[in-house]
Design a protein around this motif. Sequence first.
Motif: not given
Length: 430
Positions: A198, A276, A278, A318, A350-351
Amino acid sequence: MTSPIPAAALSAAARTALDLTAGLPLPALEDLYRDLHRHPELSAREHRTAGILAGRLREAGYETAENVGGTGGPGVVGVLRNGDGPTVLLRGDMDALPVTEETGLPYASETPGVMHACGHDLHVTWLTGAADALAAGRDAWSGTLVVVGQPAEETGTGAAAMVADGLYERFPRPDVLLAQHAAPGPAGLYAHTPGLIMSASTDVDIVVHGVGGHGSRPEATVDPVVTAAYIVTRLQSVVSREIAARESAVLTVGRIEAGTRHNIIPSEARISLNLRTQSAEVRERMLASVRRIAAGECVAAGCPREPTVTVGGDFPVTVNDADTDRRIAAVHGEVFGAGTVLDFGPVMGSEDFPFLAAGGPGGALPYAYWFVTSTPAEVWNAAAAGAGDDLLEQLAAVPSNHSPRFAPDLATVVPGVRTLVSAALEMLAR
């Protein structure tokens, strides 16, 4: 349910998980899910939900504590000590969203403007069922279970609040953490990615400072609404023109606010956006672009001062511990059969679960996090019929997390318990 694999060929974890979940009280678990769905609670206000989970843990024999997290929310921790062996943490998040439900379910939300639109009611149900099954089957394993009901996942604050409130000083420090999430897709699939699964999420707020005045005399003002509109439009080029195609990134403007009356040009306009990413490098590049575009448009408009750009809350990436995730994916494949476990690769959601794994003063802890698909068969089949063989189009055609029509299939109640039980048993001593 029995595994498609002959019992003699199953690993001990898979065989024991099937045994311990063979007699799950399905009607009671479904009733629990419906009750939680009817009574959603927003982030850091999950008092009723937390009380129900805590009561169930006490009944199952867990040492149970409530209100772990201080003002960050009413977190629940249950501890079951069962001899020597690893300490395994199972986590389920509890909060709902400010969404008005449109599912038409007979057990739809009874709280106006609030809905379990992300599946956290299902997560609590799964966690409760797994905690009960593992407690009842404690003769089959040894070690320590730590069961965590986490508040405020949606705001990204609950996990960190529990750690700050002494989660790993007051309770056994885990050797590994496990969690799962309901996701769109035909019910019966289990998505594992041994690594990045994530993305990071970053909120940004921009205030455009203009000069207000009467709508009939725009020449005497500096209109922040027009400037904000240019900023919003220009921001759409950040990903398409400034981020390499090999990188994954999303920029979403979620809110724009300005003004009070039709004929008043306001002195300010506010823009809220979400990034968002990565990688940290892409995140910093996007933030620099946002600042540059906002400042440049304000200069072009003749604003009396630079815009105010505030970087707000964020969620980390994540990243599963590869060995742990592969072990759990393997046992899930045994329990559910060939073709049920797959790797979607990293997603842009996302988390805040990694904040639990940050581990406090003792350092980072390994974890595995996976998805359980939950779209009812009739909904998925209708989407598939309209979208052909394209999986992405099929996924776009069904209600996803945060949709007012998100309604997981009750048929996922038992499998979701079984995934947690089998994962825990894979990590515990036998």
